[in-house]
Design a protein around this motif. Structure first.
Motif, PDB file in Angstrom:
ATOM      1  N   UNK A 139      46.295  35.275  33.224  1.00 24.98           N
ATOM      2  CA  UNK A 139      46.611  33.846  33.117  1.00 24.98           C
ATOM      3  C   UNK A 139      45.915  33.007  34.186  1.00 24.98           C
ATOM      4  N   UNK A 140      46.044  33.383  35.440  1.00 27.13           N
ATOM      5  CA  UNK A 140      45.481  32.579  36.528  1.00 27.13           C
ATOM      6  C   UNK A 140      44.043  32.960  36.850  1.00 27.13           C
ATOM      7  N   UNK A 141      43.798  34.255  36.999  1.00 19.93           N
ATOM      8  CA  UNK A 141      42.477  34.696  37.453  1.00 19.93           C
ATOM      9  C   UNK A 141      41.382  34.457  36.428  1.00 19.93           C
ATOM     10  N   UNK A 142      41.758  34.228  35.165  1.00 21.57           N
ATOM     11  CA  UNK A 142      40.727  33.928  34.170  1.00 21.57           C
ATOM     12  C   UNK A 142      39.905  32.709  34.584  1.00 21.57           C
ATOM     13  N   UNK A 143      40.551  31.741  35.255  1.00 20.33           N
ATOM     14  CA  UNK A 143      39.850  30.600  35.858  1.00 20.33           C
ATOM     15  C   UNK A 143      38.739  31.099  36.782  1.00 20.33           C
ATOM     16  N   UNK A 144      39.115  32.001  37.673  1.00 20.35           N
ATOM     17  CA  UNK A 144      38.231  32.462  38.734  1.00 20.35           C
ATOM     18  C   UNK A 144      37.146  33.389  38.183  1.00 20.35           C
ATOM     19  N   UNK A 145      37.516  34.231  37.228  1.00 24.93           N
ATOM     20  CA  UNK A 145      36.536  35.130  36.627  1.00 24.93           C
ATOM     21  C   UNK A 145      35.498  34.339  35.826  1.00 24.93           C
ATOM     22  N   UNK A 146      35.944  33.271  35.175  1.00 28.21           N
ATOM     23  CA  UNK A 146      34.983  32.433  34.459  1.00 28.21           C
ATOM     24  C   UNK A 146      34.005  31.784  35.426  1.00 28.21           C
ATOM     25  N   UNK A 147      34.518  31.319  36.575  1.00 30.55           N
ATOM     26  CA  UNK A 147      33.629  30.740  37.577  1.00 30.55           C
ATOM     27  C   UNK A 147      32.600  31.776  38.043  1.00 30.55           C
ATOM     28  N   UNK A 148      33.054  32.992  38.291  1.00 29.67           N
ATOM     29  CA  UNK A 148      32.135  34.042  38.730  1.00 29.67           C
ATOM     30  C   UNK A 148      31.072  34.317  37.676  1.00 29.67           C
ATOM     31  N   UNK A 149      31.485  34.458  36.420  1.00 31.67           N
ATOM     32  CA  UNK A 149      30.519  34.709  35.351  1.00 31.67           C
ATOM     33  C   UNK A 149      29.489  33.596  35.271  1.00 31.67           C
ATOM     34  N   UNK A 150      29.978  32.366  35.401  1.00 29.68           N
ATOM     35  CA  UNK A 150      29.112  31.187  35.290  1.00 29.68           C
ATOM     36  C   UNK A 150      28.186  31.064  36.499  1.00 29.68           C
ATOM     37  N   UNK A 151      28.707  31.272  37.688  1.00 23.17           N
ATOM     38  CA  UNK A 151      27.897  31.125  38.901  1.00 23.17           C
ATOM     39  C   UNK A 151      26.893  32.266  39.052  1.00 23.17           C
ATOM     40  N   UNK A 152      27.329  33.485  38.750  1.00 20.70           N
ATOM     41  CA  UNK A 152      26.436  34.639  38.860  1.00 20.70           C
ATOM     42  C   UNK A 152      25.439  34.668  37.709  1.00 20.70           C
ATOM     43  N   UNK A 153      25.808  34.053  36.589  1.00 24.74           N
ATOM     44  CA  UNK A 153      24.959  33.962  35.394  1.00 24.74           C
ATOM     45  C   UNK A 153      24.671  35.342  34.805  1.00 24.74           C
ATOM     46  N   UNK A 154      25.721  36.149  34.745  1.00 28.47           N
ATOM     47  CA  UNK A 154      25.581  37.480  34.166  1.00 28.47           C
ATOM     48  C   UNK A 154      26.925  37.905  33.590  1.00 28.47           C
ATOM     49  N   UNK A 155      26.915  39.005  32.840  1.00 26.45           N
ATOM     50  CA  UNK A 155      28.144  39.516  32.237  1.00 26.45           C
ATOM     51  C   UNK A 155      28.707  40.669  33.060  1.00 26.45           C
ATOM     52  N   UNK A 156      30.037  40.773  33.151  1.00 27.62           N
ATOM     53  CA  UNK A 156      30.665  41.907  33.834  1.00 27.62           C
ATOM     54  C   UNK A 156      30.513  43.178  32.997  1.00 27.62           C
ATOM     55  N   UNK A 157      30.382  44.319  33.667  1.00 23.02           N
ATOM     56  CA  UNK A 157      30.270  45.587  32.936  1.00 23.02           C
ATOM     57  C   UNK A 157      31.364  46.585  33.299  1.00 23.02           C
ATOM     58  N   UNK A 158      31.941  46.475  34.509  1.00 16.99           N
ATOM     59  CA  UNK A 158      32.958  47.441  34.911  1.00 16.99           C
ATOM     60  C   UNK A 158      33.888  46.833  35.944  1.00 16.99           C
ATOM     61  N   UNK A 159      35.171  47.192  35.853  1.00 17.81           N
ATOM     62  CA  UNK A 159      36.185  46.650  36.765  1.00 17.81           C
ATOM     63  C   UNK A 159      37.045  47.791  37.315  1.00 17.81           C
ATOM     64  N   UNK A 160      37.229  47.774  38.633  1.00 16.63           N
ATOM     65  CA  UNK A 160      38.188  48.668  39.284  1.00 16.63           C
ATOM     66  C   UNK A 160      39.167  47.785  40.056  1.00 16.63           C
ATOM     67  N   UNK A 161      40.462  47.975  39.833  1.00 15.94           N
ATOM     68  CA  UNK A 161      41.429  47.052  40.421  1.00 15.94           C
ATOM     69  C   UNK A 161      42.635  47.779  41.011  1.00 15.94           C
ATOM     70  N   UNK A 162      43.313  47.057  41.893  1.00 18.55           N
ATOM     71  CA  UNK A 162      44.567  47.517  42.482  1.00 18.55           C
ATOM     72  C   UNK A 162      45.551  46.355  42.439  1.00 18.55           C
ATOM     73  N   UNK A 163      46.823  46.677  42.257  1.00 15.37           N
ATOM     74  CA  UNK A 163      47.828  45.625  42.230  1.00 15.37           C
ATOM     75  C   UNK A 163      49.223  46.205  42.256  1.00 15.37           C
ATOM     76  N   UNK A 164      50.175  45.372  42.640  1.00  3.69           N
ATOM     77  CA  UNK A 164      51.562  45.821  42.696  1.00  3.69           C
ATOM     78  C   UNK A 164      52.479  44.601  42.713  1.00  3.69           C
ATOM     79  N   UNK A 165      53.760  44.834  42.417  1.00  3.81           N
ATOM     80  CA  UNK A 165      54.799  43.820  42.544  1.00  3.81           C
ATOM     81  C   UNK A 165      55.626  44.199  43.767  1.00  3.81           C
ATOM     82  N   UNK A 166      55.396  43.492  44.870  1.00  2.00           N
ATOM     83  CA  UNK A 166      56.023  43.881  46.134  1.00  2.00           C
ATOM     84  C   UNK A 166      56.821  42.763  46.796  1.00  2.00           C
ATOM     85  N   UNK A 167      56.735  41.561  46.250  1.00  2.00           N
ATOM     86  CA  UNK A 167      57.404  40.423  46.902  1.00  2.00           C
ATOM     87  C   UNK A 167      58.457  39.796  45.998  1.00  2.00           C
ATOM     88  N   UNK A 168      58.062  39.388  44.795  1.00  2.00           N
ATOM     89  CA  UNK A 168      58.975  38.728  43.869  1.00  2.00           C
ATOM     90  C   UNK A 168      59.739  39.763  43.033  1.00  2.00           C
TER      91      UNK A 168
END
Length: 466
Positions: A214-243
């Protein structure tokens, strides 16, 4: 009927309606107004895509229908937007009766695909709020529908149009630091703005797909647009630790809680007239609670997120999203073979003026354009050169760095305006941005790198649009 059930079934409820012999969304004739309908009358729909369009484009745009399950919100939307069009709970009926030129989709994220696809099947172009959708299967359904129907889907990525991001794009086009090899991008949501997502339906994965979508799609679109290329692979980490469950106490919601004096995050919705009129007064129709408890057990998204994204042109991105920062802002750096380009916004120690964090988001969304002039900065630093270039960019006072108005001008006022930096975003752009978030979510769940090619039939290219 619950809102989620409605949004899941309505678009397909009349799928058996025979296709029209000619598209509903016929070309707008000279001198006539563009006929527009809106499905989803939450705050984004009635405000950004509703009242703003009425206030700024009524000479060329006319709302001919509003659709939602909640009759109270529909009536509020008519009054708030200042329109007299009919309202509907049946999407197909609205489109068939009003014959719009454009459908605007601002429903819960997980249902975007249903209205996008059905509008296309009925012969109408679509403008959807971001993210375009929330999983790879829904994304493929939209891609297939666009190919099958020949209709167009535009995604409302307003950050691209902001003055600072456009200036960064201009600098990158000049290649002052040589070939870009990596990017560092950190986004910080403060305890007011960040917490708001966890009060709303966005805190539940089956509705918003997680903030990686929902939120990061904003930021990922900016990256795609600024870098002017397509993503090919993603490695991620995340957790629910506060809310969510990570708290010793919880209540039904902020209005009905015994711990208001102990909770630093307590929000008194009764002091927000707009939220009271739009949401609280209409809870009886669909049961949606706007001031939900931040600590409720139903929250199942991440509040800590980081991802490494590899692009087809070999650029590697290190990205993070923080949802409970003491300040709101972002910083980005482009590392090139010959130097570095760096910029930021609202990082407190970068500017000496005191920023009131509780008012920052409201100020950022200010549409009036009024206020004192301030400047953002871009630093261009070259290797072996002790001096650096500082590019000062006058900060726009409109929402999202002035991007809100520019996006809507492009869509409604002058669709054929020159677009040398390709600000406009279509289905492929919408897909590539949300697919990064979907891949990140899958990477966390499955503890492995995820390739973009696994998700849909879109093939990443070293250069966007190739």
């Amino acid at each position: 009927m619950k809102r989620r059930d409605f949004l899941t079934t309505t678009a397909g409820a009349t799928a058996g309606v025979s296709m029209l012999s000619s598209p509903v969304g016929a070309a707008v004739s000279a001198g006539s107004k563009k006929r527009v309908v809106l499905v989803g009358t939450g705050i984004r729909g009635v405000g950004f895509w509703g009242k703003r369009i009425v206030d700024n484009y009524s000479d060329i745009v006319e709302f001919v229908g509003l659709c939602d399950i909640n009759p109270g919100r529909l009536e509020f939307a008519k009054k708030y937007m200042g329109v007299k069009c009919p309202v509907y709970s049946d999407f197909d009926k609205m489109v068939l009766e009003t014959k719009p030129d454009l459908v605007i989709v601002t429903t819960v994220d997980a249902t975007h695909h249903e209205y996008i696809v059905r509008a296309m099947e009925l012969g109408v172009d679509v403008l959807t709020e971001k993210p375009m959708t929330t999983d790879e299967n829904k994304c493929q359904v939209i891609i297939d529908a666009e190919k099958r129907t020949g209709r167009k889907c535009t995604v409302g990525f307003n950050y691209r149009y902001g003055t600072l991001f456009t200036a960064i794009k201009e600098q990158l086009a000049k290649k002052p630091v040589g070939e870009i090899t990596s990017v560092d991008f950190n986004w910080y949501l403060n305890i007011y703005h960040g917490a708001s997502y966890f009060r709303r339906w966005h805190g539940e994965r089956d509705k918003g797909g997680s903030l990686f979508v929902h939120k990061s799609t904003h930021h990922f679109d900016l990256l795609n647009w600024l870098i002017d290329s397509d993503p090919v692979e993603v490695t991620a980490y995340g957790a629910l630790e506060h809310y969510g469950k990570n708290h010793p106490f919880r209540g039904a919601n902020c209005r009905n809680c015994a711990y208001t004096d102990k909770c630093d995050y307590y929000w008194d919705i009764t002091k927000d007239k707009h939220s009271m009129d739009l949401y609280v007064k209409n809870e009886k129709y669909d049961g949606y609670i706007r001031d939900n408890c931040l600590w409720r057990e139903d929250i199942d998204i991440f509040d800590k997120m980081s991802a490494q994204i590899k692009y087809a042109n070999n650029v590697v991105v290190n990205y993070s999203l923080t949802t409970y920062s003491p300040y709101e802002g972002w910083r980005i750096s482009f590392n090139g073979k010959d130097g570095r380009i760096e910029s930021w916004e609202d990082i407190p120690w970068r500017r000496q003026d005191k920023i009131n964090q509780s008012q920052l988001h409201a100020a950022e969304m200010n549409q009036s354009g009024k206020g004192e002039v301030r400047y953002d900065e871009i630093f261009v630093m070259k290797n072996f050169d002790p001096d650096y270039q500082m590019v000062k960019v006058e900060a726009s006072k409109g929402g999202h760095g002035g991007g809100d108005q520019r996006l809507q001008d492009k869509i409604f006022r002058d669709p054929n305006m020159a677009d040398p930096y390709k600000h406009s975003a279509g289905t492929r752009d919408g897909a590539m941005s949300c697919l990064i978030g979907i891949a990140a979510r899958k990477s966390i769940d499955q503890q492995r790198p995820v390739k973009i090619e696994e998700l849909t039939d879109i093939k990443p290219h070293p250069t966007r649009g190739a």
